[in-house]
Every structure is written in structure tokens, then in C-alpha cells.
Design a protein around this motif. Structure first.
Motif, mmCIF file in Angstrom:
data_model
loop_
_atom_site.group_PDB
_atom_site.id
_atom_site.type_symbol
_atom_site.label_atom_id
_atom_site.label_comp_id
_atom_site.label_asym_id
_atom_site.label_seq_id
_atom_site.Cartn_x
_atom_site.Cartn_y
_atom_site.Cartn_z
ATOM 1 N N TYR A 149 94.850 38.891 -6.082
ATOM 2 C CA TYR A 149 94.092 39.897 -5.324
ATOM 3 C C TYR A 149 92.666 40.038 -5.877
ATOM 4 C CZ TYR A 149 97.891 41.715 -2.375
ATOM 5 O OH TYR A 149 98.856 41.869 -1.425
ATOM 6 N N ARG A 150 92.542 40.060 -7.214
ATOM 7 C CA ARG A 150 91.207 40.226 -7.806
ATOM 8 C C ARG A 150 90.306 39.031 -7.486
ATOM 9 N NH1 ARG A 150 92.814 42.958 -13.612
ATOM 10 N NH2 ARG A 150 93.372 45.001 -12.752
ATOM 11 N N ILE A 172 89.746 41.977 -4.233
ATOM 12 C CA ILE A 172 90.445 43.264 -4.081
ATOM 13 C C ILE A 172 90.798 43.779 -5.472
ATOM 14 C CG2 ILE A 172 92.538 44.385 -3.199
ATOM 15 C CD1 ILE A 172 92.491 42.309 -0.902
ATOM 16 N N ALA A 173 90.366 45.005 -5.766
ATOM 17 C CA ALA A 173 90.538 45.560 -7.120
ATOM 18 C C ALA A 173 91.957 46.093 -7.311
ATOM 19 C CB ALA A 173 89.524 46.668 -7.364
ATOM 20 N N ALA A 174 92.920 45.166 -7.352
ATOM 21 C CA ALA A 174 94.331 45.570 -7.484
ATOM 22 C C ALA A 174 94.640 45.917 -8.940
ATOM 23 C CB ALA A 174 95.230 44.434 -7.015
ATOM 24 N N GLU A 175 95.585 46.831 -9.083
ATOM 25 C CA GLU A 175 96.011 47.226 -10.426
ATOM 26 C C GLU A 175 97.527 47.373 -10.439
ATOM 27 O OE1 GLU A 175 93.624 50.633 -12.301
ATOM 28 O OE2 GLU A 175 93.213 50.711 -10.148
ATOM 29 N N VAL A 233 95.836 49.428 -4.839
ATOM 30 C CA VAL A 233 94.378 49.439 -4.780
ATOM 31 C C VAL A 233 94.032 50.907 -4.603
ATOM 32 C CG1 VAL A 233 92.332 48.580 -3.610
ATOM 33 C CG2 VAL A 233 94.466 47.310 -3.474
ATOM 34 N N GLU A 234 93.370 51.486 -5.581
ATOM 35 C CA GLU A 234 93.187 52.948 -5.641
ATOM 36 C C GLU A 234 94.578 53.590 -5.536
ATOM 37 O OE1 GLU A 234 90.149 53.712 -2.729
ATOM 38 O OE2 GLU A 234 88.649 52.709 -3.957
ATOM 39 N N GLU A 248 91.403 45.724 3.323
ATOM 40 C CA GLU A 248 90.547 45.838 2.138
ATOM 41 C C GLU A 248 89.286 44.990 2.263
ATOM 42 O OE1 GLU A 248 90.962 47.989 -0.371
ATOM 43 O OE2 GLU A 248 92.767 48.727 0.620
#
Lengths: 140, 349
Positions: B112-113, B117-120, B129-130, B190
Motif C-alpha cells: 500500500y505504501r 497509500i499511508a497504510a498502518e 488508513v487513518e 484513496e
């Protein structure tokens, strides 16, 4: 006996996958121990097979789920399932609330009751076993 | 590590392949996506209770029970599945479930990154994501293997997901739909339509293979062989039928629809001596949200139910008993035949 934060009663026998067993008349009662229920987190499902199901020592006879993980329950002795804790059908969280009491899981009619002696039992043996598992988990 | 990357496959094979690989004890990464849509329920679920089977039948949407954990999902070709099969004795497997999920979700987060996309990772088993979930997961033990499955969500049919679930009425269905849209995201949402198009199925699968390879070692591309095909056929006979689907699942009072970790839509009813109580609410990070209480009971004054609803709003669910005690003790409220225990039947989560 308290081993670190885990409550592991002395009088119980333990199967290596962290299920406890105790005698109750002609039957054996089985449940999940405190170490396992803490590691599992919220238990959302326990399979309750039909009474009479044949159990083979070390073989899977039921499944249970926590955190989207469907795990197995292994037979601690040979025998057959005599009773299941029906309350777990709607409230499996009883295992988290009271794993040695209301959260008991199964009653087993053993083929040979003396097989319970092969399980982990006694203060020293239980302490050694649980401390070894605590260390294995801590290494991650 | 063997890599099976056939891309689009018949819907049932998108599930049967990992069951078969595990049954054969083969360690592998399988990257598949279904050619046509279907509904997949978790092992412990009750098909009748979870899924609108009549609707699915009428619309030719098959329903499958997987031998893994997790809940009911609507799956289609806009979701790219990763299916990891490892032998239980593989030293790469952490003992703690949380550590396992964190470790084996990292490749997905990395993919994703890489596409912007800032996936965590969100414990225990989500990728977000958020606050929005962007990958679904399930895991379990099949044969001598641990199986971990999940997806990259290119696009998601929120409407169909809400439609195939069995819910008591359309009001709750709308709520599920709305909450899904708020809490579940996709690559398309996204990145935007244009940007997302740069990443087709083949390139995304390539990225997944590369990232899992960093954890698991070199990937060896494989085709389905005869033994695997035979196991798939064998499992199809056992698992794609009414008997397997309709085996007894967990019966639950009311209806909970889990949207992501920490968010669920709840509908509960309780027949109290004083009448029927109905509660519809969301639980967000262990707090009540959007609470609606109704029923055919008597309440004086009438607006007291509104007071209770607003009193619960935003409060931790574990405080419900205390809130109910306050509700009755601090005001002159009468609900004949309905007491705190009755309310707790619909407010206990």
C-alpha cells in the motif's frame, strides 16, 4: 499458584497446549488455562461437538476462535465426550471471565482415567513448563 | 517458498486452493482473485443467521463457509487475495497471535505504501488508513499448517455487502451501509480513479509476491499440479454443498455486524415483562454511538428514553450499568416491568 501474572491452580493437570483437566467423579472436566486465555484475548466461539464423540489422545476434536484466528482443541486423554458447557454457545467470553469455573469447556468420560497422570502436574513441573512458555513468548 | 499466482480463478477455487495447499502440508503463497462474486462466512458463523440466503440464491451469488476465522464478507474480482500457508513448525511463525498478524501484514502495508497509500498496522489484525480499514483478514489452523488470508481492496461494492447480510430491517441495513462506507476504504478511494488505474492486478500481485518474499525467502512460481487439483476437487465435494454450509454455527441474540476492529453496528431486542425493548447503536472503540432505543413499553415521562439515549452517547460501554442506575435514581422515571437487567440485555456488548 501464581506464575508471574498467570493463575495456575496447583491441583489441576495441564495439557501442553494450555488446557487444564481435573477429576470429577468418573469424569474429567476440561477447560482453557489462564495463560492461554490471556494470550488468546476475547474468545468469540467455542465449538461444542455432540456428546458421545470419540476422543483420541492428542487429536483435534473441536475448534475455537479469538481475534479472527480459528484454533484447535486437542484431546488430553482417550475417551468420549460426556458433556459440553452449553453456556459457551452464547457466551464464550465466560472463558475469559472465569476459565477455571463457569468457563469450563468439556466433560470427558476417559477410557483409562490413569492417563491423566501423563499430563503436567505438580507445582514444580507446572512452574517449569509455564516459565519456559513465558520465555518463548517474551523472545518475540 | 512456492508461489501460485493464477490471477482470476473460478469463485470456489479462490477459497479451495488454500484449503487444499494446507491439507497437503505445502508451504506456499497463493495470489488469487475470484472471477465472479460470492459471499464467504467464517467457520463459526451460522449461514442462516448471517446471510440473506434467499437474496443470494435469487441473484446467483454463491455462499461459502471457510475453515478459518473472521466474519461474513462479500468478495469479488476487485479484491486481490493473498493466502499464506506455513507449516506449524516453521520457525518464522511467532507464537503470539498479535506478533504473527503484525509480521505477516507488514508486506501488505508495504505494498500500500509503495502505491502511495499511508497504510498502518492496527492491532490485532487490521490494516488501516487513518481510521479506515483497507484489508480484511482471517486465520486458522488447517491440518498441520497455519493459514493466513487477506486482501488488497482495489474497489468495494458497499451496497452489495450491506445487501447480502441478513438484517432485521432496512433501517439497520442502511446503517451498516453507511458505517461500512465510513470505515472501509479502497485503493480507488484513496488514490482516485485515474491514479488507481496505474496499478492493475498483475502489478499489485507482483508487489505482494516481492514483499512476502522479503519475509519468506525466494519465491518459486508454480502451476497447479495433478495432486493439488485432485485435492481441490476432493474439497469441492466436501465444502461446496448445503450440508457444509448449513452446519450448526454460533447462535447469537440480536445482530452484530463488525465493520472493522473497534467498530460494530449492533441491533438487539429483549422481551421484558413490561414489553419489547429494541436497541440499535454503534460501538466505536468501546463507546456507544448513535444510540436509538425503542419498543412497545410504557415510559414516564415519554422523553426519558431520549434522555437515556443521549446519556449513553459517547460513553464507554462498560459504564452502561452505572449510567442506568443514575438514570433511574437521579430522576423520577417509571418504566413498569423494565429494569436495569432488562436494559443490560440489549446494551451489554
Amino acid at each position: 499458584m501464581k506464575i508471574e501474572q498467570y493463575n495456575m491452580p496447583d491441583e489441576l493437570h495441564y495439557e501442553e497446549n494450555h488446557f487444564w483437566v481435573k477429576e470429577e467423579g468418573d469424569l474429567l472436566v476440561m477447560g482453557m488455562d489462564d495463560f492461554a486465555q490471556i494470550m488468546a484475548g476475547e474468545i468469540v466461539y467455542v465449538q461444542l461437538p455432540d456428546e458421545g464423540k470419540k476422543l483420541k489422545l492428542g487429536k483435534k476434536f473441536a475448534k475455537m476462535e479469538s481475534g479472527k484466528w480459528l484454533g484447535k482443541v486437542f484431546a488430553p486423554v482417550n475417551g468420549e465426550l460426556a458433556e459440553v458447557n452449553e453456556e459457551l454457545e452464547t457466551n464464550p467470553g465466560l472463558i475469559n471471565d472465569d476459565c477455571y469455573g463457569k468457563g469450563w469447556m468439556y466433560k470427558i468420560k476417559p477410557a483409562d482415567k490413569s492417563e491423566i497422570e501423563n499430563l503436567i502436574h505438580g507445582q514444580d513441573a507446572v512452574e517449569k513448563w509455564v516459565l519456559a512458555d513465558i520465555e518463548k513468548y517474551a523472545q518475540e | 517458498m512456492k508461489l501460485y499466482n493464477p490471477g482470476k480463478v473460478p469463485w470456489d477455487e479462490s477459497q479451495l486452493i488454500y484449503h487444499a495447499l494446507a491439507a497437503l502440508g505445502r508451504e506456499a503463497l497463493s495470489l488469487v482473485s475470484p472471477a465472479t462474486p460470492y459471499v464467504c462466512i467464517g467457520f463459526h458463523q451460522d449461514a442462516e443467521q448471517e446471510v440473506d440466503l434467499d437474496y443470494c440464491r435469487a441473484n446467483h451469488i454463491p455462499v461459502f463457509r471457510r475453515d478459518l476465522g473472521g466474519g461474513a464478507v462479500y468478495l469479488d474480482g476487485e479484491q486481490l487475495f493473498f493466502q499464506l500457508i506455513l507449516r506449524k513448525d516453521n520457525p518464522l511463525i511467532p507464537k503470539k497471535k498479535g506478533t504473527f498478524y503484525k509480521k505477516f501484514l507488514q508486506p501488505i502495508i508495504n505494498v500500500y505504501r509503495q502505491i502511495g497509500i499511508a497504510a498502518e498496522y492496527k492491532p490485532v489484525n487490521d490494516v488501516i488508513v487513518e481510521t479506515r480499514k483497507i484489508s480484511g483478514t482471517g486465520a486458522g489452523e488447517i491440518g498441520d499448517c497455519i493459514v493466513f488470508v487477506g486482501n488488497l481492496i482495489v474497489d468495494f461494492n458497499y451496497k452489495m455487502m450491506a445487501r447480502v447480510l441478513k438484517v432485521p430491517d432496512e433501517k439497520l441495513r442502511d446503517k451498516v451501509h453507511k458505517t461500512l462506507r465510513e470505515n472501509l476504504s479502497t485503493i480507488r478511494r484513496e488514490l482516485g480513479e485515474k491514479e488507481a488505474k496505474q496499478w492493475d492486478e498483475s502489478s499489485l500481485n507482483g508487489l505482494m509476491a516481492k514483499e512476502f518474499g522479503k519475509l519468506l525467502g525466494p519465491m518459486e512460481p508454480c502451476e497447479k499440479d495433478q495432486e493439488l487439483q485432485a485435492k481441490i476437487d476432493d474439497l469441492r465435494a466436501r465444502m461446496v454443498n448445503e450440508e457444509w454450509l448449513h452446519q450448526k454455527g454460533k447462535r447469537v441474540a440480536g445482530r452484530d455486524v463488525k465493520i472493522r476492529a473497534g467498530v460494530k453496528v449492533v441491533h438487539k431486542m429483549h422481551k421484558a415483562p413490561g414489553g419489547l425493548i429494541r436497541a440499535d447503536y454503534e460501538v466505536r472503540e468501546k463507546r456507544f454511538s448513535d444510540v436509538c432505543l425503542s419498543g412497545d413499553f410504557f415510559c414516564f415521562p415519554e422523553e426519558a428514553i431520549k434522555w437515556l439515549e443521549s446519556g449513553l452517547e459517547g460513553r464507554p460501554t462498560e459504564e452502561a450499568p452505572d449510567l442506568l442506575k443514575e438514570f433511574y435514581s437521579e430522576r423520577d422515571i417509571e418504566t413498569p416491568g423494565i429494569g436495569i437487567d432488562d436494559w443490560m440485555m440489549v446494551l451489554k456488548v
